[in-house]
Enzyme design. Sequence first.
Site, short mmCIF file in Angstrom:
data_model
loop_
_atom_site.label_atom_id
_atom_site.label_comp_id
_atom_site.label_asym_id
_atom_site.label_seq_id
_atom_site.Cartn_x
_atom_site.Cartn_y
_atom_site.Cartn_z
N ASN A 30 26.13 -14.71 26.35
CA ASN A 30 26.11 -13.81 27.69
C ASN A 30 24.89 -14.64 28.50
O ASN A 30 23.93 -14.16 29.25
CB ASN A 30 25.52 -12.64 27.39
CG ASN A 30 25.63 -11.77 28.73
OD1 ASN A 30 24.87 -10.75 28.78
ND2 ASN A 30 26.50 -12.29 29.86
N CYS A 58 25.20 -18.22 29.56
CA CYS A 58 26.07 -19.50 30.36
C CYS A 58 27.28 -18.99 31.00
O CYS A 58 27.23 -18.78 32.19
CB CYS A 58 26.36 -20.49 29.54
SG CYS A 58 24.97 -21.46 28.48
N ARG A 59 28.28 -19.09 30.32
CA ARG A 59 29.78 -18.61 31.06
C ARG A 59 29.91 -17.30 31.68
O ARG A 59 30.28 -17.18 32.92
CB ARG A 59 30.92 -18.90 30.05
CG ARG A 59 30.90 -20.32 29.54
CD ARG A 59 31.88 -20.68 28.45
NE ARG A 59 31.31 -19.92 27.08
CZ ARG A 59 31.82 -19.86 25.99
NH1 ARG A 59 33.12 -20.22 25.90
NH2 ARG A 59 31.16 -19.30 24.89
N SER A 60 29.67 -15.95 30.87
CA SER A 60 29.87 -15.01 31.43
C SER A 60 28.97 -14.33 32.61
O SER A 60 29.24 -14.09 33.61
CB SER A 60 29.95 -13.84 30.25
OG SER A 60 28.82 -13.61 29.63
N CYS A 117 31.41 -13.73 27.12
CA CYS A 117 31.34 -14.91 26.37
C CYS A 117 30.74 -14.76 24.95
O CYS A 117 30.17 -13.70 24.53
CB CYS A 117 30.89 -16.20 27.22
SG CYS A 117 28.99 -15.93 27.68
N ASP A 122 32.78 -23.95 26.20
CA ASP A 122 31.27 -23.71 26.03
C ASP A 122 30.57 -24.78 26.32
O ASP A 122 30.71 -25.74 25.61
CB ASP A 122 31.30 -23.31 24.29
CG ASP A 122 29.67 -22.54 24.10
OD1 ASP A 122 28.89 -22.93 24.88
OD2 ASP A 122 29.49 -22.26 22.91
P1 4NP Z 1 27.80 -18.80 26.55
O1 4NP Z 1 27.02 -19.96 25.70
O2 4NP Z 1 28.66 -18.07 25.34
O3 4NP Z 1 28.61 -19.20 27.48
O4 4NP Z 1 26.45 -17.95 26.91
C1 4NP Z 1 26.33 -19.95 24.70
C2 4NP Z 1 25.05 -19.55 24.77
C3 4NP Z 1 24.13 -19.57 23.43
C4 4NP Z 1 24.92 -19.99 22.37
C5 4NP Z 1 26.12 -20.52 22.31
C6 4NP Z 1 27.09 -20.59 23.46
N1 4NP Z 1 24.06 -20.00 21.17
O5 4NP Z 1 24.44 -20.67 20.21
O6 4NP Z 1 23.07 -19.53 20.90
#
Ligand code: 4NP
Length: 158
Positions: free
Chosen positions: A11, A13-15, A8, A124
């Site tokens: 790294n 949340c989703r992954s 993702c 997201d």
């Molecule tokens: P992820 O979510 O891609 O599912 O881990 C996010 C985590 C952090 C950010 C964006 C999405 N960020 O902008 O810091």
Amino acid sequence: MIRVLFVCLGNICRSPMAEGLFRELVTRKGLDEVIEIDSAGTHGYHIGESPDERACRTMAGHGIDIEGLAGRQVTAADLRDFDYVLAMDRENLTHLEALGGEPRVSLGLFLDFARDTRVREVPDPYYGGAEGFERVYALLEDAAQGLLADIEARLPGA
Ligand code: 4NP
């Protein structure tokens, strides 16, 4: 060994949720020695960090502990090392394709393995609330079942 990498953006949340959930399914099937699982982010904002608190809470609600995972950034070498490199959304996939290199089995969207939804991108959840994380969980679970079936069909003796 079959190696699976979930990707993702951050790294956190989703992954890591996908990693924890898929590992749980693999463990339940007794396939820990056969399938190796990891996750990474396309960006380096959260290297070394634990998953987001909301992601941990959602997973804990489903009996899965992901607090020990640590963020890392995806590399071109990952595309060679992993059999399945599975992106959470199209932006992540575009980033992976730009790294160059050919994955051995599959480079694509994780939700292409989902069977109960036509949604193809995991939204997201970072700027939303707890219900966004539950929605992510449901999508990931659907795709994780489909991925496991795909891998099992490729195993010797299947
Ligand atoms: P992820 O979510 O891609 O599912 O881990 C996010 C985590 C952090 C950010 C964006 C999405 N960020 O902008 O810091």
